[in-house]
Design an enzyme around this catalytic site. Sequence first.
Site, short mmCIF file in Angstrom:
data_model
loop_
_atom_site.label_atom_id
_atom_site.label_comp_id
_atom_site.label_asym_id
_atom_site.label_seq_id
_atom_site.Cartn_x
_atom_site.Cartn_y
_atom_site.Cartn_z
N CYS A 287 -22.85 91.53 -42.40
CA CYS A 287 -22.70 91.36 -40.95
C CYS A 287 -22.61 92.70 -40.23
O CYS A 287 -23.13 92.87 -39.12
CB CYS A 287 -21.48 90.51 -40.65
N HIS B 25 -15.26 90.16 -39.70
CA HIS B 25 -16.65 89.86 -39.40
C HIS B 25 -17.12 90.71 -38.22
O HIS B 25 -16.39 90.89 -37.24
CB HIS B 25 -16.80 88.37 -39.07
N ASN C 263 -24.05 86.10 -33.04
CA ASN C 263 -23.68 86.07 -34.45
C ASN C 263 -24.92 86.30 -35.30
O ASN C 263 -26.04 86.40 -34.79
CB ASN C 263 -23.02 84.72 -34.79
#
Length: 331
Positions: A135, A275, A296
Site C-alpha cells: 500500500c 495502511h 484506496n
Amino acid sequence: MRAFATALLASIASAKLLNSQDFEFANYIAKFGKNYESLEEFQLRFGLWQKWESEIRHLNETQTSSTHGFNHLSDWTAEERTRLLGRKNVMKTNEDTADNHFVANGLGYPASVNWVTVSPAVVNPVQDQGQCGSCWAFSATASLESAKAIFGGVLNKLSEQNFVSCSFLQGNLGCNGGLYNKAWNYAKTHPIESEANYPYTSGTTMVSGSCLYNSALGIQAVTSFTTVATDNASIMTAIAQQPVSVAIEADTVYFQSYTSGVLTDAAACGTTLDHAVVAVGYGNDPTYGAYYYVRNSWSAAWGDQGYVKIGQAPAPGVCGINQDVMWVTAK
C-alpha cells in the site's frame, strides 16, 4: 473452482436444504467470481463469509453515517487481509526527515476539493495491490503522479513494482511493508519507470521480486517532500494544492466493509496506523459533516468505486488520518 461451488449449492438445493444464507452466498460467489478448489475450502470460505455477514448486519443496524456490505475481502482469512496492511513503522533514518513542514497559519482554502473530477485528469484510476503489503508504494506512486500532473501538465502512470522491488536500501521491505517517504527518498536519485515498462506482479506472486530497474527508462523523480501539521485546516489547505499521502488504521471490519456514506466512528475505526492511502479531496456532507475523500488500493470493487469518505475530527482523526500527512514535489 467456481463450478465446484455452484454444483455443490445446486445439489443442496435439490435436497431442499437451501436457506437464505445459501442463496446469498451463491450470489456472492457469482458476483465476485470466487473459485474454491475443494469442499474443505468451500466450507472454510462459507464460514468466513457468515462471520462477516453477522458483523455487517450489526454495523448497518448501529452505524447511521455509513453503509457496509460484502466485497472481495468478505471470505478472506485474517492472515490474507493482514497482507493488505503494509504501512510499517520501519527503522527511520535522517534521510526520512521531510525537507519541509507545513502549517496553514490562517491561509484560506476552498469549501470543497475533488481532484478525481478535474479535467484533464490528474488522478489515475484506482488499482489493486493484491496479496502484497505494498500500500505504501501505491500511495507514494499516486501522490507523485498527481504532483506531476498538476504542476507539470503530464499524468504519467508510474511503476509501483519499481518501488516494491528496489527501495530496500532506503528501508522499505517490499511486500512486508514500508513508508511512502522512504519510497520518495529512493525516487530522489532513481527516476521511476512507467508501469508499462515495469509492470506490477507482486499482487499475484506475493513476493517483492528482484530489482530490475533500468535508469535509462526512468521518467519521473522526486525533488522534495513535506510533512503537514495534524490540524484539519492545514490538511485541507495542503489537499487544495494537490493530493497528499496519508496513513490510517484499516484492519477493522468497519473500514474493510465500507460501501458508502461517511466513516465517523473513531472508536470503531481505531488510530493505529497500518495502511497507506491518498487523500484526493474533502467536502461536507449535509447530514454527517466534514470528510476527507480517500483513494484506496484495493480495486474499484472495494468501497465506493475504490474510494472512501472519512469524517474529519481533531487529531489523531477518524481512522488516525491526521497523523502522517505528506505531499511530494515532482521533477
